[in-house]
Design a protein around this motif. Sequence first.
Motif, PDB file in Angstrom:
ATOM      1  N   VAL A  28     -39.741 -74.215 -35.644  1.00 52.10           N
ATOM      2  CA  VAL A  28     -40.933 -74.976 -36.031  1.00 52.10           C
ATOM      3  C   VAL A  28     -42.123 -74.027 -36.204  1.00 52.10           C
ATOM      4  CG1 VAL A  28     -42.586 -76.729 -35.270  1.00 52.10           C
ATOM      5  CG2 VAL A  28     -40.128 -77.119 -34.979  1.00 52.10           C
ATOM      6  N   ALA A  29     -42.289 -73.101 -35.276  1.00 50.67           N
ATOM      7  CA  ALA A  29     -43.382 -72.136 -35.361  1.00 50.67           C
ATOM      8  C   ALA A  29     -43.256 -71.284 -36.623  1.00 50.67           C
ATOM      9  CB  ALA A  29     -43.404 -71.239 -34.122  1.00 50.67           C
ATOM     10  N   GLU A  30     -42.051 -70.925 -36.995  1.00 55.48           N
ATOM     11  CA  GLU A  30     -41.837 -70.120 -38.198  1.00 55.48           C
ATOM     12  C   GLU A  30     -42.279 -70.868 -39.451  1.00 55.48           C
ATOM     13  OE1 GLU A  30     -41.113 -67.090 -40.676  1.00 55.48           O
ATOM     14  OE2 GLU A  30     -41.108 -66.999 -38.492  1.00 55.48           O
ATOM     15  N   VAL A  31     -41.997 -72.148 -39.521  1.00 53.76           N
ATOM     16  CA  VAL A  31     -42.430 -72.955 -40.667  1.00 53.76           C
ATOM     17  C   VAL A  31     -43.953 -72.981 -40.735  1.00 53.76           C
ATOM     18  CG1 VAL A  31     -42.521 -75.308 -41.598  1.00 53.76           C
ATOM     19  CG2 VAL A  31     -40.362 -74.369 -40.752  1.00 53.76           C
ATOM     20  N   LEU A  32     -44.614 -73.166 -39.604  1.00 55.66           N
ATOM     21  CA  LEU A  32     -46.075 -73.173 -39.582  1.00 55.66           C
ATOM     22  C   LEU A  32     -46.633 -71.827 -40.033  1.00 55.66           C
ATOM     23  CD1 LEU A  32     -46.725 -75.156 -36.300  1.00 55.66           C
ATOM     24  CD2 LEU A  32     -47.240 -75.891 -38.638  1.00 55.66           C
ATOM     25  N   ARG A  33     -46.009 -70.727 -39.602  1.00 56.74           N
ATOM     26  CA  ARG A  33     -46.488 -69.393 -39.983  1.00 56.74           C
ATOM     27  C   ARG A  33     -46.307 -69.119 -41.468  1.00 56.74           C
ATOM     28  NH1 ARG A  33     -43.490 -67.578 -36.174  1.00 56.74           N
ATOM     29  NH2 ARG A  33     -44.384 -67.515 -34.131  1.00 56.74           N
ATOM     30  N   ARG A  34     -45.336 -69.746 -42.089  1.00 53.57           N
ATOM     31  CA  ARG A  34     -45.149 -69.568 -43.537  1.00 53.57           C
ATOM     32  C   ARG A  34     -46.244 -70.275 -44.318  1.00 53.57           C
ATOM     33  NH1 ARG A  34     -38.653 -70.094 -44.562  1.00 53.57           N
ATOM     34  NH2 ARG A  34     -38.084 -68.348 -43.225  1.00 53.57           N
ATOM     35  N   CYS A  35     -46.855 -71.267 -43.699  1.00 57.52           N
ATOM     36  CA  CYS A  35     -47.898 -72.039 -44.380  1.00 57.52           C
ATOM     37  C   CYS A  35     -49.306 -71.592 -44.021  1.00 57.52           C
ATOM     38  CB  CYS A  35     -47.758 -73.518 -44.036  1.00 57.52           C
ATOM     39  SG  CYS A  35     -46.233 -74.242 -44.652  1.00 57.52           S
TER      40      CYS A  35
END
Length: 87
Positions: A28-35
């Motif tokens: 989940v954190a990785e998805v947020l960091r991509r955005c």
Amino acid sequence: MESETQMPAPGHAEVRVVAATPEVARRVAEVLRRCFAATEQRSYPAGQEGGTRLHLTVDTTQPAGPAQSWLATSESSADEREQTDGL
């Protein structure tokens, strides 16, 4: 009585993820960091049942990738749309 919780800086959001496993929380954190630009995540045990709490701060003033185009279109048209309940 004063609140111990400080508000994040303008344009920033504090995100808390609670998941059954550390891997799910990291995904989940990785998805947020991509955005969005984000701080390094901090993780903690979620409770006696197991699980993980993950904390990070995202900077919405520096969107990246998919969020950049989505934010640009949503901000420009948000005032023009009428909200309906879909009925």
